[in-house]
Design a protein around this motif. Structure first.
Motif, PDB file in Angstrom:
ATOM      1  N   PHE B  45       0.847  -1.206   0.000  1.00  0.00           N
ATOM      2  CA  PHE B  45       0.000   0.000   0.000  1.00  0.00           C
ATOM      3  C   PHE B  45       0.882   1.256   0.000  1.00  0.00           C
ATOM      4  O   PHE B  45       0.713   2.159  -0.837  1.00  0.00           O
ATOM      5  N   ASN B  46       1.841   1.289   0.920  1.00  0.00           N
ATOM      6  CA  ASN B  46       2.739   2.454   1.006  1.00  0.00           C
ATOM      7  C   ASN B  46       3.545   2.631  -0.275  1.00  0.00           C
ATOM      8  O   ASN B  46       3.704   3.749  -0.770  1.00  0.00           O
ATOM      9  N   LYS B  47       4.062   1.527  -0.804  1.00  0.00           N
ATOM     10  CA  LYS B  47       4.889   1.571  -2.013  1.00  0.00           C
ATOM     11  C   LYS B  47       4.091   2.161  -3.183  1.00  0.00           C
ATOM     12  O   LYS B  47       4.581   3.022  -3.920  1.00  0.00           O
ATOM     13  N   GLN B  48       2.850   1.714  -3.329  1.00  0.00           N
ATOM     14  CA  GLN B  48       1.988   2.237  -4.393  1.00  0.00           C
ATOM     15  C   GLN B  48       1.787   3.746  -4.244  1.00  0.00           C
ATOM     16  O   GLN B  48       1.809   4.488  -5.220  1.00  0.00           O
ATOM     17  N   ILE B  49       1.581   4.176  -3.008  1.00  0.00           N
ATOM     18  CA  ILE B  49       1.383   5.614  -2.762  1.00  0.00           C
ATOM     19  C   ILE B  49       2.659   6.378  -3.116  1.00  0.00           C
ATOM     20  O   ILE B  49       2.613   7.407  -3.798  1.00  0.00           O
ATOM     21  N   ILE B  50       3.792   5.871  -2.666  1.00  0.00           N
ATOM     22  CA  ILE B  50       5.073   6.545  -2.952  1.00  0.00           C
ATOM     23  C   ILE B  50       5.310   6.597  -4.464  1.00  0.00           C
ATOM     24  O   ILE B  50       5.632   7.653  -5.016  1.00  0.00           O
ATOM     25  N   ASN B  52       3.322   6.717  -6.800  1.00  0.00           N
ATOM     26  CA  ASN B  52       2.380   7.576  -7.516  1.00  0.00           C
ATOM     27  C   ASN B  52       2.309   9.013  -7.006  1.00  0.00           C
ATOM     28  O   ASN B  52       1.446   9.781  -7.436  1.00  0.00           O
ATOM     29  N   THR B  53       3.203   9.361  -6.091  1.00  0.00           N
ATOM     30  CA  THR B  53       3.207  10.740  -5.589  1.00  0.00           C
ATOM     31  C   THR B  53       4.598  11.354  -5.491  1.00  0.00           C
ATOM     32  O   THR B  53       4.719  12.566  -5.277  1.00  0.00           O
ATOM     33  N   PHE B  54       5.652  10.551  -5.642  1.00  0.00           N
ATOM     34  CA  PHE B  54       7.010  11.060  -5.329  1.00  0.00           C
ATOM     35  C   PHE B  54       7.426  12.261  -6.175  1.00  0.00           C
ATOM     36  O   PHE B  54       8.248  13.067  -5.749  1.00  0.00           O
ATOM     37  N   ASP B  55       6.841  12.390  -7.365  1.00  0.00           N
ATOM     38  CA  ASP B  55       7.198  13.535  -8.224  1.00  0.00           C
ATOM     39  C   ASP B  55       6.443  14.803  -7.840  1.00  0.00           C
ATOM     40  O   ASP B  55       6.713  15.878  -8.380  1.00  0.00           O
TER      41      ASP B  55
END
Lengths: 285, 285
Positions: B45-50, B52-55
Protein backbone atom coordinates in the motif's frame (compact mmCIF):
# COMPACT_ATOMS: atom_id res chain seq x y z
CA UNK A 1 -7.34 -2.75 39.45
CA UNK A 2 -3.76 -3.29 38.31
CA UNK A 3 -2.62 -0.60 40.73
CA UNK A 4 -3.82 -2.69 43.70
CA UNK A 5 -1.74 -5.60 42.44
CA UNK A 6 1.31 -3.37 42.04
CA UNK A 7 0.83 -1.87 45.50
CA UNK A 8 0.58 -5.32 47.10
CA UNK A 9 3.69 -6.53 45.27
CA UNK A 10 5.55 -3.43 46.49
CA UNK A 11 4.45 -4.06 50.09
CA UNK A 12 4.91 -7.86 50.09
CA UNK A 13 8.16 -8.16 48.09
CA UNK A 14 9.77 -4.71 48.03
CA UNK A 15 9.12 -1.38 46.28
CA UNK A 16 11.87 -2.17 43.78
CA UNK A 17 11.32 -1.92 40.06
CA UNK A 18 14.15 -3.52 38.08
CA UNK A 19 14.89 -1.54 34.93
CA UNK A 20 15.75 -3.91 32.10
CA UNK A 21 17.59 -1.23 30.09
CA UNK A 22 19.57 -3.96 28.45
CA UNK A 23 22.53 -3.09 26.22
CA UNK A 24 24.70 -5.71 24.50
CA UNK A 25 27.74 -4.42 26.42
CA UNK A 26 26.10 -5.44 29.69
CA UNK A 27 26.07 -9.11 28.72
CA UNK A 28 28.68 -11.38 30.30
CA UNK A 29 31.14 -12.75 27.75
CA UNK A 30 29.91 -16.35 27.91
CA UNK A 31 26.60 -15.10 26.54
CA UNK A 32 27.80 -12.26 24.31
CA UNK A 33 30.26 -14.52 22.51
CA UNK A 34 27.91 -17.49 22.18
CA UNK A 35 26.42 -18.61 18.87
CA UNK A 36 22.95 -17.35 19.72
CA UNK A 37 21.20 -14.59 17.76
CA UNK A 38 21.05 -11.07 19.21
CA UNK A 39 17.39 -11.67 20.03
CA UNK A 40 18.29 -14.83 21.97
CA UNK A 41 21.20 -13.23 23.79
CA UNK A 42 19.22 -10.23 24.98
CA UNK A 43 16.24 -12.34 25.98
CA UNK A 44 18.42 -14.88 27.81
CA UNK A 45 20.13 -12.09 29.80
CA UNK A 46 16.76 -10.63 30.81
CA UNK A 47 15.30 -14.06 31.61
CA UNK A 48 18.23 -14.88 33.92
CA UNK A 49 17.74 -11.57 35.72
CA UNK A 50 13.99 -12.13 36.11
CA UNK A 51 14.49 -15.74 37.31
CA UNK A 52 16.92 -14.54 39.97
CA UNK A 53 15.08 -11.47 41.25
CA UNK A 54 11.33 -12.05 40.86
CA UNK A 55 10.89 -13.05 44.52
CA UNK A 56 12.53 -9.80 45.69
CA UNK A 57 10.94 -7.08 43.58
CA UNK A 58 7.58 -5.50 42.73
CA UNK A 59 7.90 -5.23 38.97
CA UNK A 60 10.09 -4.82 35.89
CA UNK A 61 10.43 -1.75 33.68
CA UNK A 62 11.49 -2.31 30.12
CA UNK A 63 12.94 0.76 28.37
CA UNK A 64 12.00 0.25 24.72
CA UNK A 65 14.76 2.57 23.39
CA UNK A 66 17.48 0.01 24.09
CA UNK A 67 15.59 -2.66 22.16
CA UNK A 68 14.72 -0.34 19.28
CA UNK A 69 18.42 0.50 18.98
CA UNK A 70 19.00 -3.16 18.04
CA UNK A 71 16.35 -2.99 15.32
CA UNK A 72 13.80 -5.71 14.63
CA UNK A 73 15.83 -8.33 16.50
CA UNK A 74 15.90 -6.10 19.54
CA UNK A 75 12.13 -5.68 19.41
CA UNK A 76 11.65 -9.44 19.21
CA UNK A 77 13.64 -9.69 22.45
CA UNK A 78 11.51 -6.86 23.88
CA UNK A 79 8.32 -8.73 23.03
CA UNK A 80 9.60 -12.01 24.52
CA UNK A 81 10.75 -10.23 27.67
CA UNK A 82 7.29 -8.75 28.25
CA UNK A 83 5.68 -12.13 27.69
CA UNK A 84 8.11 -13.79 30.10
CA UNK A 85 7.43 -11.22 32.84
CA UNK A 86 3.71 -12.04 32.49
CA UNK A 87 4.41 -15.80 32.47
CA UNK A 88 6.24 -15.42 35.79
CA UNK A 89 3.18 -13.64 37.23
CA UNK A 90 5.03 -10.35 37.50
CA UNK A 91 3.98 -6.82 36.50
CA UNK A 92 5.60 -5.04 33.55
CA UNK A 93 6.01 -1.33 32.90
CA UNK A 94 6.78 -0.44 29.29
CA UNK A 95 8.86 2.73 29.44
CA UNK A 96 7.84 4.22 26.11
CA UNK A 97 6.98 7.83 27.09
CA UNK A 98 4.55 8.18 24.23
CA UNK A 99 2.57 11.37 23.71
CA UNK A 100 0.54 12.19 20.60
CA UNK A 101 -2.89 13.30 19.35
CA UNK A 102 -5.86 11.07 20.05
CA UNK A 103 -5.95 8.96 16.86
CA UNK A 104 -2.25 8.23 17.29
CA UNK A 105 -2.60 7.58 21.01
CA UNK A 106 -5.33 5.06 20.16
CA UNK A 107 -2.81 3.25 17.97
CA UNK A 108 -0.27 3.31 20.79
CA UNK A 109 -2.89 1.85 23.14
CA UNK A 110 -3.46 -1.01 20.72
CA UNK A 111 0.29 -1.44 20.30
CA UNK A 112 1.29 -1.54 23.96
CA UNK A 113 -1.73 -2.87 25.83
CA UNK A 114 -2.30 -5.90 23.57
CA UNK A 115 -0.55 -8.07 21.01
CA UNK A 116 3.21 -8.50 20.61
CA UNK A 117 4.14 -5.64 22.93
CA UNK A 118 1.51 -6.04 25.67
CA UNK A 119 2.53 -4.53 29.00
CA UNK A 120 0.62 -3.87 32.24
CA UNK A 121 1.63 -0.22 32.48
CA UNK A 122 3.05 2.26 30.00
CA UNK A 123 4.74 5.59 30.64
CA UNK A 124 3.36 8.59 28.79
CA UNK A 125 4.42 12.16 28.09
CA UNK A 126 1.53 14.58 28.73
CA UNK A 127 2.90 17.63 26.89
CA UNK A 128 0.12 17.48 24.27
CA UNK A 129 -2.65 17.47 26.93
CA UNK A 130 -5.73 15.46 27.84
CA UNK A 131 -6.52 14.10 24.37
CA UNK A 132 -3.07 12.52 24.29
CA UNK A 133 -3.85 10.74 27.58
CA UNK A 134 -7.56 9.86 27.49
CA UNK A 135 -7.33 7.21 24.71
CA UNK A 136 -5.65 4.94 27.28
CA UNK A 137 -8.55 5.24 29.74
CA UNK A 138 -10.64 2.47 28.14
CA UNK A 139 -7.85 -0.02 28.92
CA UNK A 140 -7.75 1.25 32.48
CA UNK A 141 -11.53 0.84 32.87
CA UNK A 142 -11.89 -2.56 31.27
CA UNK A 143 -8.65 -4.33 30.81
CA UNK A 144 -6.72 -3.89 33.97
CA UNK A 145 -4.04 -1.64 32.57
CA UNK A 146 -2.41 1.49 33.94
CA UNK A 147 -0.29 4.46 32.94
CA UNK A 148 2.46 6.50 34.54
CA UNK A 149 2.43 10.10 33.39
CA UNK A 150 5.70 12.06 33.35
CA UNK A 151 5.39 14.74 36.05
CA UNK A 152 8.86 15.71 37.18
CA UNK A 153 12.02 14.19 35.79
CA UNK A 154 15.35 14.29 37.56
CA UNK A 155 17.66 15.11 34.67
CA UNK A 156 19.52 18.41 34.39
CA UNK A 157 17.46 19.55 31.39
CA UNK A 158 14.25 19.40 33.39
CA UNK A 159 14.90 23.05 34.27
CA UNK A 160 14.26 24.10 30.64
CA UNK A 161 10.49 23.67 30.76
CA UNK A 162 9.34 21.73 33.85
CA UNK A 163 10.69 24.37 36.24
CA UNK A 164 9.25 27.41 34.47
CA UNK A 165 6.94 29.32 36.79
CA UNK A 166 3.27 29.90 36.14
CA UNK A 167 2.06 32.37 38.76
CA UNK A 168 4.63 31.06 41.26
CA UNK A 169 3.92 27.42 40.46
CA UNK A 170 6.33 25.39 38.35
CA UNK A 171 4.97 23.71 35.22
CA UNK A 172 5.49 20.28 36.80
CA UNK A 173 3.01 21.18 39.59
CA UNK A 174 0.44 21.98 36.90
CA UNK A 175 1.09 18.54 35.44
CA UNK A 176 0.81 17.00 38.92
CA UNK A 177 -2.57 18.70 39.38
CA UNK A 178 -3.82 17.22 36.11
CA UNK A 179 -2.57 13.76 37.10
CA UNK A 180 -4.51 14.13 40.33
CA UNK A 181 -7.68 15.22 38.55
CA UNK A 182 -7.56 12.77 35.64
CA UNK A 183 -6.63 9.91 37.99
CA UNK A 184 -9.75 10.22 40.17
CA UNK A 185 -11.74 7.82 37.97
CA UNK A 186 -9.26 4.97 38.43
CA UNK A 187 -8.75 4.70 42.17
CA UNK A 188 -8.45 1.15 43.49
CA UNK A 189 -9.10 -0.46 46.87
CA UNK A 190 -5.79 0.68 48.30
CA UNK A 191 -6.50 4.35 47.58
CA UNK A 192 -4.15 4.68 44.64
CA UNK A 193 -5.01 5.44 41.04
CA UNK A 194 -4.06 3.39 37.98
CA UNK A 195 -3.05 6.75 36.53
CA UNK A 196 0.29 7.14 38.27
CA UNK A 197 3.10 9.65 37.96
CA UNK A 198 6.81 9.60 37.19
CA UNK A 199 8.74 11.76 39.66
CA UNK A 200 12.52 11.59 39.99
CA UNK A 201 14.22 10.98 43.33
CA UNK A 202 16.74 13.79 42.85
CA UNK A 203 14.61 16.56 44.33
CA UNK A 204 13.13 15.13 47.58
CA UNK A 205 11.51 18.41 48.69
CA UNK A 206 9.63 18.81 45.46
CA UNK A 207 8.65 15.18 45.64
CA UNK A 208 6.96 15.81 48.98
CA UNK A 209 5.21 18.86 47.57
CA UNK A 210 3.82 16.71 44.72
CA UNK A 211 2.96 13.87 47.07
CA UNK A 212 1.00 16.17 49.39
CA UNK A 213 -0.90 17.53 46.42
CA UNK A 214 -1.55 14.08 44.93
CA UNK A 215 -2.74 11.76 47.70
CA UNK A 216 -4.00 9.12 45.23
CA UNK A 217 -1.03 9.12 42.88
CA UNK A 218 1.24 6.09 42.92
CA UNK A 219 4.73 6.97 41.77
CA UNK A 220 7.27 5.44 39.46
CA UNK A 221 10.50 6.80 40.89
CA UNK A 222 13.64 6.87 38.75
CA UNK A 223 16.92 8.32 39.91
CA UNK A 224 18.07 5.73 42.48
CA UNK A 225 21.67 4.52 42.19
CA UNK A 226 23.47 5.53 38.99
CA UNK A 227 21.46 8.77 38.88
CA UNK A 228 22.35 9.78 42.45
CA UNK A 229 19.27 8.95 44.58
CA UNK A 230 19.81 7.13 47.90
CA UNK A 231 17.72 5.10 50.32
CA UNK A 232 17.63 7.99 52.78
CA UNK A 233 15.89 10.17 50.17
CA UNK A 234 13.04 7.69 50.33
CA UNK A 235 12.58 8.04 54.09
CA UNK A 236 10.34 11.07 53.97
CA UNK A 237 8.54 10.01 50.81
CA UNK A 238 7.53 6.64 52.31
CA UNK A 239 6.97 7.86 55.87
CA UNK A 240 3.20 7.25 55.68
CA UNK A 241 3.69 3.98 53.82
CA UNK A 242 4.76 2.86 50.39
CA UNK A 243 3.43 5.16 47.67
CA UNK A 244 5.48 4.10 44.68
CA UNK A 245 8.08 1.83 43.16
CA UNK A 246 11.72 2.82 42.90
CA UNK A 247 13.44 1.98 39.67
CA UNK A 248 17.03 0.85 39.43
CA UNK A 249 18.48 -0.14 36.09
CA UNK A 250 22.27 0.02 35.79
CA UNK A 251 22.66 -0.32 39.58
CA UNK A 252 21.22 -3.82 39.30
CA UNK A 253 21.72 -5.16 35.80
CA UNK A 254 25.41 -4.24 35.53
CA UNK A 255 26.28 -5.50 39.05
CA UNK A 256 28.52 -8.20 37.56
CA UNK A 257 30.60 -5.94 35.32
CA UNK A 258 34.31 -6.21 36.09
CA UNK A 259 33.60 -9.16 38.37
CA UNK A 260 32.62 -12.12 36.23
CA UNK A 261 31.97 -13.04 32.63
CA UNK A 262 30.35 -16.42 33.26
CA UNK A 263 26.98 -17.77 34.38
CA UNK A 264 27.62 -16.63 37.94
CA UNK A 265 26.75 -13.08 36.83
CA UNK A 266 23.24 -13.49 38.21
CA UNK A 267 24.62 -13.90 41.72
CA UNK A 268 25.98 -10.36 41.59
CA UNK A 269 22.69 -9.09 40.23
CA UNK A 270 20.74 -10.83 42.98
CA UNK A 271 23.14 -9.48 45.60
CA UNK A 272 22.76 -5.89 44.39
CA UNK A 273 18.98 -6.31 44.43
CA UNK A 274 19.21 -7.57 48.03
CA UNK A 275 21.45 -4.61 48.90
CA UNK A 276 18.97 -2.17 47.44
CA UNK A 277 16.11 -3.88 49.28
CA UNK A 278 18.01 -3.56 52.55
CA UNK A 279 18.93 0.07 51.81
CA UNK A 280 15.28 0.97 51.25
CA UNK A 281 14.01 -1.06 54.22
CA UNK A 282 16.53 0.54 56.57
CA UNK A 283 15.09 3.91 55.76
CA UNK A 284 11.48 2.75 55.89
CA UNK A 285 11.78 1.71 59.55
CA UNK B 1 22.75 19.67 5.32
CA UNK B 2 19.61 17.57 5.10
CA UNK B 3 17.53 20.69 5.67
CA UNK B 4 18.82 22.21 2.42
CA UNK B 5 17.71 19.10 0.56
CA UNK B 6 14.29 19.24 2.19
CA UNK B 7 13.92 22.95 1.42
CA UNK B 8 14.80 22.39 -2.25
CA UNK B 9 12.37 19.49 -2.54
CA UNK B 10 9.65 21.71 -1.03
CA UNK B 11 10.41 24.49 -3.51
CA UNK B 12 10.91 22.31 -6.59
CA UNK B 13 8.14 19.73 -6.06
CA UNK B 14 5.74 21.18 -3.50
CA UNK B 15 5.75 21.77 0.26
CA UNK B 16 3.63 18.66 0.75
CA UNK B 17 4.57 15.95 3.22
CA UNK B 18 2.51 12.80 2.74
CA UNK B 19 1.72 11.18 6.07
CA UNK B 20 1.84 7.42 5.74
CA UNK B 21 -0.33 6.82 8.81
CA UNK B 22 -1.35 3.51 7.35
CA UNK B 23 -4.11 1.47 8.97
CA UNK B 24 -5.32 -1.87 7.63
CA UNK B 25 -8.80 -0.40 7.13
CA UNK B 26 -7.39 2.07 4.58
CA UNK B 27 -6.31 -0.72 2.24
CA UNK B 28 -8.44 -1.34 -0.85
CA UNK B 29 -10.14 -4.75 -0.75
CA UNK B 30 -8.08 -6.29 -3.56
CA UNK B 31 -5.03 -5.86 -1.32
CA UNK B 32 -6.62 -6.38 2.10
CA UNK B 33 -8.19 -9.68 1.04
CA UNK B 34 -5.14 -10.98 -0.83
CA UNK B 35 -3.01 -13.87 0.44
CA UNK B 36 -0.11 -11.62 1.39
CA UNK B 37 1.15 -11.24 4.97
CA UNK B 38 0.21 -8.12 6.93
CA UNK B 39 3.76 -6.87 6.44
CA UNK B 40 3.46 -7.29 2.65
CA UNK B 41 0.02 -5.68 2.49
CA UNK B 42 1.01 -2.59 4.44
CA UNK B 43 4.27 -2.21 2.56
CA UNK B 44 2.59 -2.68 -0.82
CA UNK B 45 0.00 0.00 0.00
CA UNK B 46 2.74 2.45 1.01
CA UNK B 47 4.89 1.57 -2.01
CA UNK B 48 1.99 2.24 -4.39
CA UNK B 49 1.38 5.61 -2.76
CA UNK B 50 5.07 6.55 -2.95
CA UNK B 51 5.35 5.41 -6.59
CA UNK B 52 2.38 7.58 -7.52
CA UNK B 53 3.21 10.74 -5.59
CA UNK B 54 7.01 11.06 -5.33
CA UNK B 55 7.20 13.54 -8.22
CA UNK B 56 4.65 15.82 -6.54
CA UNK B 57 5.77 16.03 -2.92
CA UNK B 58 8.72 17.06 -0.73
CA UNK B 59 8.82 14.12 1.66
CA UNK B 60 7.01 11.35 3.52
CA UNK B 61 6.20 11.19 7.22
CA UNK B 62 5.79 7.76 8.74
CA UNK B 63 3.84 7.70 12.03
CA UNK B 64 5.34 4.74 13.89
CA UNK B 65 2.28 4.28 16.16
CA UNK B 66 0.22 2.75 13.37
CA UNK B 67 2.96 0.22 12.61
CA UNK B 68 3.57 -0.60 16.28
CA UNK B 69 -0.14 -1.29 16.65
CA UNK B 70 0.35 -4.19 14.21
CA UNK B 71 3.19 -5.62 16.30
CA UNK B 72 6.41 -7.02 14.86
CA UNK B 73 4.88 -7.48 11.40
CA UNK B 74 3.86 -3.84 11.37
CA UNK B 75 7.39 -2.78 12.28
CA UNK B 76 8.81 -4.88 9.45
CA UNK B 77 6.56 -2.93 7.08
CA UNK B 78 7.69 0.30 8.78
CA UNK B 79 11.34 -0.61 8.19
CA UNK B 80 10.74 -1.54 4.55
CA UNK B 81 8.79 1.67 3.95
CA UNK B 82 11.67 3.80 5.24
CA UNK B 83 14.14 1.90 3.07
CA UNK B 84 11.91 2.31 0.03
CA UNK B 85 11.56 6.08 0.55
CA UNK B 86 15.37 6.27 0.59
CA UNK B 87 15.66 4.02 -2.48
CA UNK B 88 13.38 6.42 -4.36
CA UNK B 89 15.68 9.30 -3.40
CA UNK B 90 13.04 10.86 -1.18
CA UNK B 91 13.29 12.25 2.35
CA UNK B 92 11.68 10.48 5.30
CA UNK B 93 10.43 11.89 8.58
CA UNK B 94 9.93 9.32 11.33
CA UNK B 95 7.12 10.65 13.49
CA UNK B 96 8.16 9.07 16.76
CA UNK B 97 7.95 12.04 19.18
CA UNK B 98 10.56 10.56 21.46
CA UNK B 99 11.73 12.40 24.57
CA UNK B 100 13.87 10.88 27.31
CA UNK B 101 17.04 11.35 29.37
CA UNK B 102 20.38 11.43 27.57
CA UNK B 103 21.40 7.75 27.78
CA UNK B 104 17.97 6.76 26.47
CA UNK B 105 17.99 9.47 23.79
CA UNK B 106 21.36 8.08 22.64
CA UNK B 107 19.68 4.72 22.17
CA UNK B 108 16.84 6.36 20.22
CA UNK B 109 19.42 8.10 18.01
CA UNK B 110 21.00 4.74 17.24
CA UNK B 111 17.56 3.23 16.65
CA UNK B 112 16.15 5.85 14.29
CA UNK B 113 19.17 7.36 12.51
CA UNK B 114 20.75 4.04 11.51
CA UNK B 115 19.95 0.36 11.06
CA UNK B 116 16.50 -1.14 10.47
CA UNK B 117 14.59 2.05 11.27
CA UNK B 118 16.87 4.67 9.68
CA UNK B 119 15.09 7.89 8.78
CA UNK B 120 16.32 11.32 7.64
CA UNK B 121 14.41 13.27 10.28
CA UNK B 122 12.75 12.29 13.54
CA UNK B 123 10.21 14.21 15.59
CA UNK B 124 11.02 14.72 19.26
CA UNK B 125 9.20 15.86 22.38
CA UNK B 126 11.28 18.41 24.31
CA UNK B 127 9.42 18.28 27.66
CA UNK B 128 12.48 16.81 29.42
CA UNK B 129 14.78 19.62 28.21
CA UNK B 130 18.13 20.02 26.48
CA UNK B 131 19.69 16.71 27.53
CA UNK B 132 16.78 14.90 25.88
CA UNK B 133 17.55 16.74 22.63
CA UNK B 134 21.35 17.12 22.46
CA UNK B 135 22.13 13.39 21.94
CA UNK B 136 20.77 13.77 18.41
CA UNK B 137 23.17 16.62 17.58
CA UNK B 138 26.05 14.34 16.57
CA UNK B 139 23.92 12.90 13.78
CA UNK B 140 23.05 16.41 12.67
CA UNK B 141 26.73 17.45 12.59
CA UNK B 142 28.13 14.39 10.86
CA UNK B 143 25.52 12.25 9.31
CA UNK B 144 23.14 14.54 7.57
CA UNK B 145 20.20 13.98 9.85
CA UNK B 146 17.67 16.37 11.31
CA UNK B 147 15.02 16.68 14.00
CA UNK B 148 11.66 18.39 14.32
CA UNK B 149 10.94 19.44 17.87
CA UNK B 150 7.31 19.69 19.05
CA UNK B 151 6.61 23.37 19.64
CA UNK B 152 2.88 23.93 19.30
CA UNK B 153 0.40 21.23 18.51
CA UNK B 154 -3.05 21.87 17.10
CA UNK B 155 -5.10 19.41 19.16
CA UNK B 156 -7.68 20.53 21.72
CA UNK B 157 -5.60 19.29 24.67
CA UNK B 158 -2.74 21.62 23.77
CA UNK B 159 -4.41 24.14 26.09
CA UNK B 160 -3.58 21.99 29.13
CA UNK B 161 0.14 22.80 29.21
CA UNK B 162 1.33 24.48 26.00
CA UNK B 163 -0.94 27.48 26.51
CA UNK B 164 -0.10 28.09 30.16
CA UNK B 165 1.34 31.58 30.61
CA UNK B 166 4.80 32.30 31.94
CA UNK B 167 5.00 36.05 32.52
CA UNK B 168 2.53 36.68 29.67
CA UNK B 169 4.24 34.22 27.33
CA UNK B 170 2.71 30.82 26.66
CA UNK B 171 4.85 27.75 27.34
CA UNK B 172 5.00 27.00 23.60
CA UNK B 173 6.80 30.33 22.98
CA UNK B 174 9.41 29.26 25.54
CA UNK B 175 9.84 26.05 23.58
CA UNK B 176 10.05 28.05 20.33
CA UNK B 177 12.80 30.19 21.87
CA UNK B 178 14.80 27.09 22.76
CA UNK B 179 14.33 25.67 19.26
CA UNK B 180 15.70 28.92 17.90
CA UNK B 181 18.69 28.89 20.23
CA UNK B 182 19.55 25.20 19.98
CA UNK B 183 19.09 25.27 16.20
CA UNK B 184 21.72 27.96 15.58
CA UNK B 185 24.51 25.39 15.21
CA UNK B 186 22.81 23.57 12.34
CA UNK B 187 21.89 26.28 9.85
CA UNK B 188 22.34 25.31 6.21
CA UNK B 189 22.93 27.29 3.02
CA UNK B 190 19.28 28.23 2.66
CA UNK B 191 19.13 29.84 6.10
CA UNK B 192 17.16 27.09 7.80
CA UNK B 193 18.26 24.85 10.64
CA UNK B 194 18.26 21.04 10.66
CA UNK B 195 16.63 21.49 14.07
CA UNK B 196 13.10 22.26 12.91
CA UNK B 197 9.83 22.68 14.74
CA UNK B 198 6.38 21.11 14.68
CA UNK B 199 3.66 23.78 14.71
CA UNK B 200 0.03 23.01 13.87
CA UNK B 201 -1.88 24.92 11.22
CA UNK B 202 -4.91 25.44 13.41
CA UNK B 203 -3.76 28.67 15.01
CA UNK B 204 -2.40 30.86 12.17
CA UNK B 205 -1.81 33.94 14.33
CA UNK B 206 0.30 32.05 16.79
CA UNK B 207 2.13 30.45 13.92
CA UNK B 208 3.16 33.89 12.68
CA UNK B 209 4.26 34.85 16.17
CA UNK B 210 6.48 31.76 16.31
CA UNK B 211 7.73 32.30 12.76
CA UNK B 212 8.73 35.89 13.50
CA UNK B 213 10.59 34.75 16.57
CA UNK B 214 12.28 31.83 14.78
CA UNK B 215 13.65 33.06 11.44
CA UNK B 216 15.84 29.95 10.97
CA UNK B 217 13.28 27.34 11.96
CA UNK B 218 11.86 25.15 9.22
CA UNK B 219 8.44 23.84 10.16
CA UNK B 220 6.69 20.53 9.96
CA UNK B 221 3.06 21.61 9.79
CA UNK B 222 0.30 19.16 10.70
CA UNK B 223 -3.36 20.06 10.74
CA UNK B 224 -4.15 20.41 7.04
CA UNK B 225 -7.26 18.63 5.77
CA UNK B 226 -8.83 16.17 8.23
CA UNK B 227 -7.68 18.36 11.14
CA UNK B 228 -9.24 21.54 9.73
CA UNK B 229 -6.36 23.56 8.21
CA UNK B 230 -6.86 25.08 4.75
CA UNK B 231 -4.65 26.41 1.95
CA UNK B 232 -5.59 29.97 2.83
CA UNK B 233 -4.14 29.54 6.32
CA UNK B 234 -0.80 29.00 4.61
CA UNK B 235 -0.94 32.31 2.73
CA UNK B 236 0.46 34.42 5.52
CA UNK B 237 2.87 31.78 6.76
CA UNK B 238 4.49 31.37 3.34
CA UNK B 239 4.26 35.02 2.29
CA UNK B 240 8.06 35.48 2.41
CA UNK B 241 8.64 32.09 0.82
CA UNK B 242 8.34 28.46 1.79
CA UNK B 243 9.39 27.87 5.41
CA UNK B 244 8.07 24.40 6.06
CA UNK B 245 6.34 21.29 4.81
CA UNK B 246 2.63 20.72 5.27
CA UNK B 247 1.61 17.26 6.28
CA UNK B 248 -1.52 15.54 5.06
CA UNK B 249 -2.23 11.97 6.05
CA UNK B 250 -5.85 10.88 5.86
CA UNK B 251 -6.64 13.64 3.32
CA UNK B 252 -4.35 11.86 0.88
CA UNK B 253 -4.04 8.18 1.80
CA UNK B 254 -7.78 7.56 2.23
CA UNK B 255 -8.75 9.46 -0.97
CA UNK B 256 -10.04 6.23 -2.55
CA UNK B 257 -12.31 5.16 0.32
CA UNK B 258 -15.89 4.70 -0.83
CA UNK B 259 -14.78 5.09 -4.46
CA UNK B 260 -12.83 2.01 -5.43
CA UNK B 261 -11.51 -1.21 -3.94
CA UNK B 262 -9.18 -2.15 -6.79
CA UNK B 263 -5.77 -1.15 -8.09
CA UNK B 264 -7.10 2.15 -9.36
CA UNK B 265 -7.03 3.42 -5.78
CA UNK B 266 -3.73 5.18 -6.47
CA UNK B 267 -5.40 7.41 -9.04
CA UNK B 268 -7.58 8.90 -6.31
CA UNK B 269 -4.56 9.33 -4.07
CA UNK B 270 -2.60 11.07 -6.82
CA UNK B 271 -5.59 13.29 -7.59
CA UNK B 272 -5.96 14.39 -3.97
CA UNK B 273 -2.23 15.14 -3.85
CA UNK B 274 -2.61 17.27 -6.98
CA UNK B 275 -5.61 19.02 -5.43
CA UNK B 276 -3.65 19.80 -2.30
CA UNK B 277 -0.72 21.06 -4.38
CA UNK B 278 -3.04 23.37 -6.27
CA UNK B 279 -4.74 24.54 -3.09
CA UNK B 280 -1.39 25.49 -1.57
CA UNK B 281 -0.05 27.07 -4.77
CA UNK B 282 -3.16 29.20 -5.17
CA UNK B 283 -2.50 30.76 -1.82
CA UNK B 284 1.23 31.13 -2.35
CA UNK B 285 0.71 33.38 -5.35
Amino acid sequence: MIIDRLYREAVEKSPICVGLDTKLEYLPKYLLESDKSIEEKIFEFNKQIIDNTFDLVACYKVQIAFYESLGLEGLKAYSRTLKYIKEKGKISIADIKRGDISSTAEAYGKAHFQGDFEADFITINPYMGIDSVSPYFEYMDNEEKGIFMLIRTSNKGSEDFQELLIEDKPVFMKVAEKANKWGKSFIGKEGFSSLGGVVGLTYPEEFLQIKNNNPNTFFLIPGYGAQGGKGEDIKEIFKDGICGVINSSRGIITAHKGKTEDKSFVNFIRQNTLNMKEDIENWQR
